[in-house]
Write an enzyme that holds these catalytic residues in place. Structure first.
Site, mmCIF file in Angstrom:
data_model
loop_
_atom_site.group_PDB
_atom_site.id
_atom_site.type_symbol
_atom_site.label_atom_id
_atom_site.label_comp_id
_atom_site.label_asym_id
_atom_site.label_seq_id
_atom_site.Cartn_x
_atom_site.Cartn_y
_atom_site.Cartn_z
ATOM 1 C CD GLU A 41 -21.711 -3.873 10.203
ATOM 2 O OE1 GLU A 41 -22.528 -3.398 9.391
ATOM 3 O OE2 GLU A 41 -20.482 -3.814 10.038
ATOM 4 C CB CYS A 196 -17.286 5.139 -4.446
ATOM 5 S SG CYS A 196 -18.538 5.182 -5.757
ATOM 6 C CB CYS A 203 -13.130 8.593 -10.241
ATOM 7 S SG CYS A 203 -14.898 8.816 -9.902
ATOM 8 C CB CYS A 206 -11.990 4.243 -7.483
ATOM 9 S SG CYS A 206 -13.143 2.856 -7.315
ATOM 10 C CB CYS A 212 -16.376 2.649 -12.755
ATOM 11 S SG CYS A 212 -17.801 3.536 -12.092
#
Length: 355
Positions: A41, A196, A203, A206, A212
Site C-alpha cells: 500500500e 475508469c 465505460c 464498467c 454512472c
C-alpha cells in the site's frame, strides 16, 4: 434521468466484478500478512503497479518481516527504495516498523484508528490494511476510488478540497459492505486502475456505467475536478563532483542528506555556490533538469579538477557546502550498496561507467 444505485446494489456489482475480472495474482495478494499488505500500500502511493512489483519483491526478500525491517539500517532501507521516489515513504516505513517492535511487541495492530497513528499511514491506507489483513469492514479512498466515486455520483470539485473530500468519504463509507469488504475494496481499486482510468475510460466494460451520472451526462472528463493550476516553480543548483583516483579504484565524494526534505537520508553530491570555487579548478558538465511532482530542479554539474584541493569539499564548515549530516568517499562498487537519488545515480554511471 439516471439515478445512482443503492449502496447495497452498488457493492454487489463491484464484488461480482472482482470475482469475474479482479486482479488476484499480484505478489502482495493471496496473503493476509499485514506487513506485506502495508508495504504494498505504501509503495503503490503515487506509483504504478508495474513499477512497484520489482521493488516489492526485492524489499521482502531482504526484509521478510516487520522485525527484519525494524532491525535494518537507514542506508539499507534507502538503498532498497532508491529510484522509487517519494523517499519520505521509506523513512516513515522504517520508523513505523520500529514502533511496531517497541510498542506492539512486533505484532501489527488491528484497530484501523491505531494503524492510522503509525508514521506515513493515512485513513485510506489504514482502511486497506484493516480490510485486507484483518477482514474488517473499513472503507478506502485512494486516487482510483476517488475517481470512480466522483464520476458515478457526479461529485464536483477537486478532491484535495476539504468539502469535496468529505463528500467522497461519505459516499465511500456508505457503499462499503460489511461482508466481502476485501473483495469490494480490491475491485474498487482495480476499476479505477484499469477501467475508469483518467483518460479514455472503458465505460462499456464498467459494471457501474448503467447508473454512472458522468457517463450518462457525457461529462466524464469533468470528474474528478482538477487541482487549480499554479505557475510551476523551479530551483537551480550546482552539484560538485569530486573524484579521487588511486592505483586500484576510483572514488567519489558524497554527502548524506538530512533525514527530512528532498531525498532525505540518501547519499548525494554536495550542492555548492559556483562562485565559491575558482573557475580554473572546475569544469562544467552538461546541465539537465530533473522534474519532481511539484517543481523542476535545474542541475549544473561541476567536475572538480585533479589539481583542486579536495580537502575543501570534505569540510562541513566550508561555506560552499550545504551542511551535510555525513560525508564519505565511495568506490564504484560501493555505489550500488547505498541509497542514491536517481539523477545522481545516472550522472555518476555516465561519468564513471557502470561498476
Amino acid at each position: 434521468m439516471t439515478k445512482p444505485w443503492s449502496a447495497t446494489n452498488f457493492a454487489r456489482q463491484v464484488i461480482d466484478y472482482y470475482h469475474a475480472f479482479g486482479r488476484k495474482h499480484l505478489p502482495w495478494q493471496n496473503t493476509q500478512d499485514p506487513y506485506r499488505i502495508w508495504l504494498s500500500e505504501i509503495m503503490l502511493q503515487q506509483t504504478q503497479v508495474t513499477t512497484v512489483i520489482p521493488y516489492f519483491e526485492r524489499f521482502v526478500e531482504s526484509f521478510p518481516t516487520v522485525l527484519d525491517l525494524a532491525h535494518a539500517t537507514d542506508d539499507q532501507v534507502m538503498q532498497h527504495w532508491s529510484g522509487l521516489g517519494y523517499y519520505s515513504r521509506a523513512r516513515n516505513l522504517h520508523k513505523a516498523a520500529k514502533i511496531i517492535e517497541t510498542e506492539f511487541g512486533g505484532d501489527f495492530p488491528q484497530d484501523p484508528e491505531v494503524i492510522e497513528t503509525l508514521p506515513g499511514i493515512g485513513r485510506s491506507t489504514a482502511g486497506a490494511i484493516a480490510s485486507f489483513a484483518f477482514d474488517q469492514p473499513t472503507a478506502i479512498l485512494d486516487g482510483n476510488v476517488k475517481r470512480v466515486l466522483a464520476r458515478c455520483y457526479a461529485i464536483e470539485g477537486w478532491p484535495g478540497n476539504g468539502k469535496v473530500l468529505k463528500a467522497l468519504w461519505e459516499r465511500a463509507e456508505a457503499n462499503t459492505p460489511t461482508q466481502e469488504t476485501a473483495a469490494y475494496n480490491q475491485a474498487m481499486m482495480d476499476l479505477g486502475a484499469v477501467v475508469c482510468t483518467r483518460t479514455k475510460p472503458n465505460c462499456p466494460d464498467c459494471p457501474l456505467s448503467k447508473h454512472c451520472l458522468a457517463y450518462h451526462n457525457n461529462s466524464i472528463e469533468q470528474y474528478p475536478g482538477k487541482k487549480p493550476k499554479k505557475a510551476r516553480p523551479s530551483k537551480a543548483v550546482y552539484w560538485l563532483i569530486s573524484i579521487n583516483e588511486t592505483s586500484d579504484q576510483t572514488q567519489v565524494l558524497l554527502h548524506k542528506r538530512p533525514p527530512s526534505g528532498i531525498w532525505g537520508g540518501l547519499w548525494a553530491l554536495p550542492e555548492v555556490e559556483q562562485q565559491d570555487i575558482s573557475p580554473d579548478k572546475i569544469s562544467q558538465l552538461d546541465p539537465f533538469v530533473h522534474k519532481f511532482s511539484h517543481y523542476d530542479l535545474q542541475v549544473q554539474p561541476l567536475l572538480l579538477s585533479s589539481k583542486a584541493d579536495k580537502a575543501l569539499v570534505e569540510k562541513k564548515s566550508h561555506p560552499s557546502i550545504m551542511e551535510p549530516a555525513q560525508a564519505d568517499w565511495f568506490s564504484q562498487n560501493q555505489l550500488s550498496e547505498i541509497g542514491l537519488p536517481t539523477p545522481v545515480s545516472k550522472l555518476l554511471s555516465k561519468l564513471l561507467g557502470d561498476s
